[in-house]
Design an enzyme around this catalytic site. Structure first.
Site, PDB file in Angstrom:
ATOM      1  N   LYS A  13      46.206  18.028 109.162  1.00 56.18           N
ATOM      2  CA  LYS A  13      45.347  16.973 109.741  1.00 56.18           C
ATOM      3  C   LYS A  13      45.428  15.692 108.919  1.00 56.18           C
ATOM      4  O   LYS A  13      45.605  14.606 109.460  1.00 56.18           O
ATOM      5  CB  LYS A  13      43.877  17.436 109.783  1.00 56.18           C
ATOM      6  CG  LYS A  13      43.641  18.674 110.623  1.00 56.18           C
ATOM      7  CD  LYS A  13      42.164  19.080 110.656  1.00 56.18           C
ATOM      8  CE  LYS A  13      41.595  19.480 109.303  1.00 56.18           C
ATOM      9  NZ  LYS A  13      42.217  20.682 108.697  1.00 56.18           N
ATOM     10  N   ARG A  88      33.263  19.750 112.629  1.00 57.48           N
ATOM     11  CA  ARG A  88      33.671  21.100 112.262  1.00 57.48           C
ATOM     12  C   ARG A  88      32.735  22.144 112.850  1.00 57.48           C
ATOM     13  O   ARG A  88      32.954  23.340 112.642  1.00 57.48           O
ATOM     14  CB  ARG A  88      33.666  21.242 110.738  1.00 57.48           C
ATOM     15  CG  ARG A  88      35.027  21.071 110.078  1.00 57.48           C
ATOM     16  CD  ARG A  88      34.840  21.271 108.587  1.00 57.48           C
ATOM     17  NE  ARG A  88      36.042  21.648 107.902  1.00 57.48           N
ATOM     18  CZ  ARG A  88      36.856  20.792 107.274  1.00 57.48           C
ATOM     19  NH1 ARG A  88      36.628  19.508 107.297  1.00 57.48           N
ATOM     20  NH2 ARG A  88      37.910  21.245 106.637  1.00 57.48           N
ATOM     21  N   ARG A 127      49.870  22.614  97.947  1.00 60.68           N
ATOM     22  CA  ARG A 127      49.353  21.259  98.206  1.00 60.68           C
ATOM     23  C   ARG A 127      49.024  20.556  96.890  1.00 60.68           C
ATOM     24  O   ARG A 127      48.418  21.141  95.993  1.00 60.68           O
ATOM     25  CB  ARG A 127      48.098  21.324  99.081  1.00 60.68           C
ATOM     26  CG  ARG A 127      47.384  19.966  99.164  1.00 60.68           C
ATOM     27  CD  ARG A 127      46.571  19.792 100.411  1.00 60.68           C
ATOM     28  NE  ARG A 127      45.385  20.646 100.465  1.00 60.68           N
ATOM     29  CZ  ARG A 127      44.538  20.649 101.488  1.00 60.68           C
ATOM     30  NH1 ARG A 127      44.756  19.877 102.539  1.00 60.68           N
ATOM     31  NH2 ARG A 127      43.503  21.456 101.468  1.00 60.68           N
ATOM     32  N   ARG A 160      43.605  20.712  94.218  1.00 67.19           N
ATOM     33  CA  ARG A 160      42.168  20.811  94.499  1.00 67.19           C
ATOM     34  C   ARG A 160      41.617  22.168  94.097  1.00 67.19           C
ATOM     35  O   ARG A 160      42.247  23.194  94.323  1.00 67.19           O
ATOM     36  CB  ARG A 160      41.917  20.584  96.005  1.00 67.19           C
ATOM     37  CG  ARG A 160      41.771  19.126  96.362  1.00 67.19           C
ATOM     38  CD  ARG A 160      41.816  18.883  97.850  1.00 67.19           C
ATOM     39  NE  ARG A 160      40.978  19.784  98.636  1.00 67.19           N
ATOM     40  CZ  ARG A 160      40.883  19.713  99.965  1.00 67.19           C
ATOM     41  NH1 ARG A 160      41.557  18.795 100.631  1.00 67.19           N
ATOM     42  NH2 ARG A 160      40.117  20.550 100.620  1.00 67.19           N
ATOM     43  N   ARG A 171      37.724  29.799 103.551  1.00 69.35           N
ATOM     44  CA  ARG A 171      37.739  28.623 104.429  1.00 69.35           C
ATOM     45  C   ARG A 171      38.355  28.949 105.786  1.00 69.35           C
ATOM     46  O   ARG A 171      37.929  28.429 106.813  1.00 69.35           O
ATOM     47  CB  ARG A 171      38.490  27.481 103.741  1.00 69.35           C
ATOM     48  CG  ARG A 171      37.669  26.888 102.597  1.00 69.35           C
ATOM     49  CD  ARG A 171      38.511  26.104 101.636  1.00 69.35           C
ATOM     50  NE  ARG A 171      39.063  24.903 102.231  1.00 69.35           N
ATOM     51  CZ  ARG A 171      40.101  24.245 101.731  1.00 69.35           C
ATOM     52  NH1 ARG A 171      40.691  24.667 100.631  1.00 69.35           N
ATOM     53  NH2 ARG A 171      40.531  23.160 102.331  1.00 69.35           N
TER      54      ARG A 171
END
Ligand code: ADP
Ligand code: ADP
Ligand code: ZN
Length: 213
Positions: A13, A88, A127, A160, A171
């Site tokens: 996204k 969300r 990531r 992160r 998640r």
């Protein structure tokens, strides 16, 4: 042009929202980035959000909705925006709809980036994120030009805290329970466009540009 990005954590996204924002000269509004900026600045909102984010849970609707609705009232959002990470929950979607309706506005497209869960953990573990401008990279799929450094702004990239495999699993669970129902919600609103998120970032963007033109 008002656009919503839908998809699992790690679907791409943020990566695509940055490209859309550039192409259409509209702001990229990421609730995750706003929360992280608040955490960095030590605000009350940041302290509250962090306790949920660290556990892979959603920040409560009342906090998130107010923050987002305020953000899209700002001047730079007058010509539209691309929302990344909001809504969300169905309650967030309903609040956004109501607030826009009161101004005779509406969302034009909800773009759903479809990626199977099996691909997500690998994407998240590789990531690397820019804490300054929010750009995201991947050590193998989308490396920065200079290792560990943001192409856009030169800041050192970080991993992160919530991209650890245990938190990613939580998640994903939260995504399936609370966020995935938005796919049907926006389908019934008639604005859902699904693209195959397993292709390269350029191919995914081409598919999105096709939808938006
Ligand atoms: P990702 O890019 O992996 O989807 P985000 O940066 O969008 O992650 O979000 C990170 C975390 O911030 C979420 O796991 C959640 O705790 C919180 N968050 C972001 N947006 C929302 C939202 N709309 N509602 C509730 N919590 C949110
Ligand atoms: P989200 O905002 O949905 O959480 P990101 O845009 O941050 O997702 O992307 C998650 C990770 O996957 C990042 O490391 C990113 O570089 C990588 N990524 C994004 N799009 C693709 C793609 N089409 N193919 C392979 N990796 C991708
Ligand atoms: Zn940067």
């Amino acid at each position: 042009m008002k656009i919503i990005m839908l998809g699992a954590p790690g679907a791409g996204k943020g990566t695509q929202a940055v490209k859309i924002a550039k192409e259409y000269s509209i702001p990229h509004v990421s609730t995750g980035d706003i929360f992280r900026a608040n955490i960095k600045n030590g605000t009350e909102l940041g302290k509250k959000a962090k306790s949920y984010m660290d556990k892979g849970q959603l920040v409560p609707d009342e906090v998130t909705i107010e923050m987002l609705l305020k953000r899209i009232e700002e001047d730079d959002c007058g010509g539209g925006y691309v929302l990344d990470g909001f809504p969300r929950t169905i309650a967030q979607a309903e609040s956004l709809k109501k607030s826009l309706e009161a101004k005779k506005q509406k969302i034009d497209y909800a773009i759903n980036i479809d990626v199977p869960d099996s691909a997500i953990v690998e994407r998240m573990s590789g990531r690397r994120s820019c804490p300054k401008c929010g750009a995201s990279y991947h050590v193998s799929f989308n490396p920065p030009k200079k290792e560990g450094t943001c192409d856009n702004c030169g800041e050192s990239l970080i991993q992160r805290d919530d991209d650890k495999p245990e938190t990613v699993e939580k998640r994903l669970e939260v995504y399936h329970e609370q966020t995935k129902p938005l796919v049907d919600y926006y389908d019934s609103e008639g604005i859902l466009k699904t693209v195959d998120g397993t292709k390269t970032t350029d191919e995914v963007f081409k598919a999105i540009a096709e939808v938006l033109k």
